[in-house]
Design a protein around this motif. Sequence first.
Motif, PDB file in Angstrom:
ATOM      1  N   TYR A 254      57.301  59.345  -0.949  1.00 61.86           N
ATOM      2  CA  TYR A 254      57.007  59.819  -2.288  1.00 61.86           C
ATOM      3  C   TYR A 254      55.504  59.945  -2.516  1.00 61.86           C
ATOM      4  O   TYR A 254      55.039  60.912  -3.100  1.00 61.86           O
ATOM      5  CB  TYR A 254      57.641  58.902  -3.327  1.00 61.86           C
ATOM      6  CG  TYR A 254      57.334  59.333  -4.734  1.00 61.86           C
ATOM      7  CD1 TYR A 254      57.766  60.580  -5.187  1.00 61.86           C
ATOM      8  CD2 TYR A 254      56.600  58.529  -5.587  1.00 61.86           C
ATOM      9  CE1 TYR A 254      57.476  60.999  -6.461  1.00 61.86           C
ATOM     10  CE2 TYR A 254      56.304  58.945  -6.871  1.00 61.86           C
ATOM     11  CZ  TYR A 254      56.748  60.179  -7.306  1.00 61.86           C
ATOM     12  OH  TYR A 254      56.456  60.596  -8.561  1.00 61.86           O
ATOM     13  N   VAL A 255      54.733  58.966  -2.019  1.00 58.95           N
ATOM     14  CA  VAL A 255      53.276  59.054  -2.242  1.00 58.95           C
ATOM     15  C   VAL A 255      52.693  60.295  -1.595  1.00 58.95           C
ATOM     16  O   VAL A 255      51.754  60.893  -2.117  1.00 58.95           O
ATOM     17  CB  VAL A 255      52.487  57.827  -1.735  1.00 58.95           C
ATOM     18  CG1 VAL A 255      52.429  56.766  -2.788  1.00 58.95           C
ATOM     19  CG2 VAL A 255      53.010  57.340  -0.434  1.00 58.95           C
ATOM     20  N   ASP A 256      53.252  60.673  -0.438  1.00 59.10           N
ATOM     21  CA  ASP A 256      52.737  61.875   0.219  1.00 59.10           C
ATOM     22  C   ASP A 256      52.959  63.100  -0.656  1.00 59.10           C
ATOM     23  O   ASP A 256      52.160  64.021  -0.703  1.00 59.10           O
ATOM     24  CB  ASP A 256      53.427  62.081   1.573  1.00 59.10           C
ATOM     25  CG  ASP A 256      53.133  60.935   2.514  1.00 59.10           C
ATOM     26  OD1 ASP A 256      51.962  60.547   2.602  1.00 59.10           O
ATOM     27  OD2 ASP A 256      54.073  60.422   3.132  1.00 59.10           O
ATOM     28  N   PHE A 257      54.079  63.068  -1.343  1.00 59.66           N
ATOM     29  CA  PHE A 257      54.390  64.147  -2.281  1.00 59.66           C
ATOM     30  C   PHE A 257      53.504  64.036  -3.522  1.00 59.66           C
ATOM     31  O   PHE A 257      53.014  65.013  -4.054  1.00 59.66           O
ATOM     32  CB  PHE A 257      55.870  64.039  -2.669  1.00 59.66           C
ATOM     33  CG  PHE A 257      56.286  64.950  -3.772  1.00 59.66           C
ATOM     34  CD1 PHE A 257      56.698  66.245  -3.500  1.00 59.66           C
ATOM     35  CD2 PHE A 257      56.258  64.510  -5.087  1.00 59.66           C
ATOM     36  CE1 PHE A 257      57.079  67.094  -4.524  1.00 59.66           C
ATOM     37  CE2 PHE A 257      56.638  65.355  -6.118  1.00 59.66           C
ATOM     38  CZ  PHE A 257      57.043  66.648  -5.823  1.00 59.66           C
TER      39      PHE A 257
ATOM     40  N   PHE B 182      54.591  64.698 -10.754  1.00 59.32           N
ATOM     41  CA  PHE B 182      55.209  63.423 -10.403  1.00 59.32           C
ATOM     42  C   PHE B 182      56.547  63.587  -9.704  1.00 59.32           C
ATOM     43  O   PHE B 182      56.976  62.734  -8.969  1.00 59.32           O
ATOM     44  CB  PHE B 182      55.401  62.567 -11.653  1.00 59.32           C
ATOM     45  CG  PHE B 182      54.122  62.272 -12.353  1.00 59.32           C
ATOM     46  CD1 PHE B 182      53.157  61.488 -11.728  1.00 59.32           C
ATOM     47  CD2 PHE B 182      53.853  62.789 -13.593  1.00 59.32           C
ATOM     48  CE1 PHE B 182      51.959  61.215 -12.351  1.00 59.32           C
ATOM     49  CE2 PHE B 182      52.661  62.519 -14.231  1.00 59.32           C
ATOM     50  CZ  PHE B 182      51.710  61.739 -13.598  1.00 59.32           C
ATOM     51  N   PHE B 183      57.221  64.683 -10.033  1.00 60.96           N
ATOM     52  CA  PHE B 183      58.494  64.916  -9.360  1.00 60.96           C
ATOM     53  C   PHE B 183      58.589  66.401  -9.087  1.00 60.96           C
ATOM     54  O   PHE B 183      57.835  67.205  -9.644  1.00 60.96           O
ATOM     55  CB  PHE B 183      59.665  64.424 -10.211  1.00 60.96           C
ATOM     56  CG  PHE B 183      59.526  64.741 -11.659  1.00 60.96           C
ATOM     57  CD1 PHE B 183      59.849  66.002 -12.137  1.00 60.96           C
ATOM     58  CD2 PHE B 183      59.018  63.792 -12.548  1.00 60.96           C
ATOM     59  CE1 PHE B 183      59.698  66.305 -13.471  1.00 60.96           C
ATOM     60  CE2 PHE B 183      58.861  64.095 -13.891  1.00 60.96           C
ATOM     61  CZ  PHE B 183      59.204  65.357 -14.351  1.00 60.96           C
TER      62      PHE B 183
ATOM     63  N   ILE C 107      49.565  72.438   1.954  1.00 59.48           N
ATOM     64  CA  ILE C 107      48.531  72.098   2.939  1.00 59.48           C
ATOM     65  C   ILE C 107      48.659  70.637   3.339  1.00 59.48           C
ATOM     66  O   ILE C 107      48.665  70.284   4.518  1.00 59.48           O
ATOM     67  CB  ILE C 107      47.132  72.366   2.350  1.00 59.48           C
ATOM     68  CG1 ILE C 107      46.928  73.865   2.193  1.00 59.48           C
ATOM     69  CG2 ILE C 107      46.054  71.760   3.235  1.00 59.48           C
ATOM     70  CD1 ILE C 107      45.672  74.229   1.438  1.00 59.48           C
ATOM     71  N   SER C 108      48.827  69.787   2.338  1.00 60.44           N
ATOM     72  CA  SER C 108      48.786  68.359   2.589  1.00 60.44           C
ATOM     73  C   SER C 108      50.025  67.861   3.335  1.00 60.44           C
ATOM     74  O   SER C 108      49.917  67.046   4.243  1.00 60.44           O
ATOM     75  CB  SER C 108      48.618  67.633   1.254  1.00 60.44           C
ATOM     76  OG  SER C 108      49.008  66.309   1.366  1.00 60.44           O
TER      77      SER C 108
END
Lengths: 352, 252
Positions: free
Chosen positions: A155-158, A286-287, A315-316
């Motif tokens: 989730y943090v990567d998102f 956030f979502f 990109i990330s």
Amino acid sequence: MLLRAYVRDRSALFFTFFLPFLFMIIFGFLNFGSLGRVDVGIVDEAGNPDSERFVQSLAQIPSLRIERVARDAMARKLQRSELDLAIVIPADFRIRPLAAPAAIQLYENQATTQEVAVGRAIIGDVIDRISFAAAGSAPVITVSRQEVSGVRLRYVDFLVPGILGLNVMQLNIFSIAFALVAQKQRGVLRRIFATPLDPRRFVAAHGLMRLILSMVQVGILLVVAFLLFQVQVVGNIFALFAVALIGAVPFLMQGFALAGWAETENQVPPVANLLTLPQFFLSGVFFSKEAAPALIRPISDLLPLTLLNDALREISTQGATLWDVRSQLLGLVVWAVVSFAVAVRLLRFETP
Amino acid sequence: MSAIVSVRDLRKSYGAIEAVRGISFDVEAGEVFGLLGPNGAGKTTTVEILEGLRRADSGTVTVAGIDVTRDPRGVKDRIGVQLQASAFPLHLTSREVVELFAICYERRVDAQALLATVDLADRTGQWNEKLSGGQRQRLSIATALVNEPRVLFLDEPTTGLDPQARRNLWDLVRRIREGGTTVLLTTHYMDEAEVLCDRVAIMDAGRILSLDSPRALIEALLRRGFSKPVIHQSASLEDVFLDLTGHEMRED
């Protein structure tokens, strides 16, 4: 000089640099991604009543989110961890009690082992029930499994690209509008424009300072994301900065437009919130933006923050290049041009 | 002496309100010229037109050889201004404020020396918003001097200041004048006009009623047979106040 004054403004610093951390930490630890359902993609190559019955039985399970996908889309979605599992139902799929059992293929995303385990168990259960109804005991469907290595997307990567985009938006709209309106109200602008200084240079200086600050902010947020959450950026980090920079411009222009329109500081927050809050929720900070109702998707997809977040996220998390996100960048440029035109109309420094 | 500011038949209305109704006057180079009048007389409007901040409806205005209506920016380069109800960016020291304005005029300036001329040498490192009213007014004058202006415009420079700060500012204005800068100031304090100005124009309701040196105006009034009930009192309450509290500046 302006930068120096800005850095000394403690409350501005708080909102610029500390608040984003708070967001990242709160949402990072809440880890929304682990709650929720198992995403199952179904490639139904049979398309007959039997396969339909099978899919319907799966769709009745609340903890599964069933999505029909095309075969070539399936692999991509698994790799991007948009799916936890994919089921391929072959063209010759039939549920016949006495004949040889039908074979389905299950593709499992290695990156989401928990969801895969839950999903596999549920699917097995559904097959057992169908078998029991059809034949009493012998399985009518056999499953062959294959693992696919998806991106280990937590989730943090998102979240991190979303936070980056959010803060680029907030910094540029709010800080420009507040700073200029406050100066307008206190008579600072009147005094400065009693000098031969070209107003365009004044505006450019303010804009440039915000862009530099945005880059510093993105840098700091990324460092924290690396250290605290071991977030991985798959794509080129410079591409990330470049996108953030381009994405900052439309918001900057909106900030200027707002500063030109507002006469008092009290007028800034309502309009600034009107601009930013919908994007806060609709633009996939956030979502996932997919959570938005389908009716507003076409609109939310065109919001500047959505474009920015999508580009940053691709990109990330997926290693996209600048060329891959060219359509989002183009959209941002269009927004920048439109906002610039509005800002030019609204920003007036002359007294009648 | 030649006119450095020349105003001919200047008019300015805001909607139905005629703020300035056709005024003409000249300011000679090197003098301290006062626009005197009650609030709402049109002083500030007149001064802001002269400074190139507002457009006149009609009339001609020449400041330091430049037609203000044609080249407001050119005028701004040659004058120094201190505005009513203006402020500086927050969180900058006095020195930085001066440097900021030097950038606006694209000039290099010795901020320390300039602040010393307005008696703020010991306040260079202080944030401008923490200065007292009188200090802030002097900082404002320092920023008006960074471009070595031909004409310095001061709009009600002593309004809201205590007696010590006012006297201190008067001294500063006299020093600036001795340095060769023409000063045009507005005020609604008669005593200020009397002690500070070489000539004053008395304005009311957008018109100039009278223009001469304070002494000449008073003598003309006396010649018309004016007499005030004579009270032999060679000191005023302000003298008492200053005697008790001292003439020196308060650094509050």
